[in-house]
Design an enzyme around this catalytic site. Structure first.
Site, PDB file in Angstrom:
ATOM      1  CD  GLU A  53      -3.000  -0.724  -0.132  1.00 52.39           C
ATOM      2  OE1 GLU A  53      -3.149   0.439  -0.566  1.00 52.39           O
ATOM      3  OE2 GLU A  53      -3.566  -1.699  -0.640  1.00 52.39           O
ATOM      4  CE1 TYR A 136      -7.796   3.917  -1.552  1.00 50.97           C
ATOM      5  CE2 TYR A 136      -5.552   3.235  -1.048  1.00 50.97           C
ATOM      6  CZ  TYR A 136      -6.709   3.085  -1.782  1.00 50.97           C
ATOM      7  OH  TYR A 136      -6.790   2.102  -2.724  1.00 50.97           O
ATOM      8  CG  ASP A 154      -8.433   3.885  -5.576  1.00 47.66           C
ATOM      9  OD1 ASP A 154      -9.502   3.498  -6.099  1.00 47.66           O
ATOM     10  OD2 ASP A 154      -7.409   3.192  -5.583  1.00 47.66           O
TER      11      ASP A 154
END
Length: 165
Positions: A53, A136, A154
């Site tokens: 990520e 996020y 996103d």
């Protein structure tokens, strides 16, 4: 829309349809446990998910994957990464840009390794308390590493939702 027919569907049906599609068409990524393996009880490694990520924040999967693989070969655990000299981590990061992310990656690994006994938190507040982890990324880790409900939106999610309406 279901089966090519226009009709109103609720959130539960949309979620069900998306998850069914994902089970068949999920893109293979080395940090992701395939749907069939998940059904047999295989769980993702939070370290590998977190690392992916962070690397994917500003680049694509094809570009990030070789970096991810090299990082894991060199530092197979979060403790290994935490104990690495920061300059080695920055050098290994070269080509992924935004060196603040590499510095935060190292700080985060140290916090997880030294303060959290090598265990990533699975709750939103715990993840948000980690260096370099925002909304996020925290939600993506919760969903991908811990199979917890999380809102991860996103550009890719926006494109899917736009196509569904």
């Amino acid at each position: 829309m279901r089966d090519g027919n226009l009709k109103q569907v609720g959130p539960a049906e949309i979620a069900s349809d998306l998850l069914a599609w994902y089970d068949v068409h999920a893109r293979a990524m080395p940090w992701r446990v395939p749907p069939a393996d998940k059904l047999s009880g295989v769980r993702p490694d939070p370290y590998r998910v977190w690392l992916s990520e962070v690397m994917l924040q500003q680049t694509t999967v094809p570009h990030a994957t070789p970096y991810w693989e090299r990082f894991l070969k060199r530092w197979p655990t979060v403790s290994d990464l935490a104990n690495a000299p920061r300059d080695d981590v920055l050098a290994a990061w070269a080509g992924l840009g935004y060196y603040a992310r590499a510095r935060n990656l190292h700080k985060c690994a140290q916090k997880v390794a030294f303060e959290l006994n090598g265990q990533f938190p699975d709750d939103l507040d715990g993840l948000l308390a980690l260096p370099g982890v925002g909304d996020y990324t925290a939600n993506a880790i919760r969903a991908a590493a811990f199979n917890k409900p999380a809102s991860v939106v996103d550009g890719n999610v926006e494109r899917v939702l736009t196509r569904m309406t």
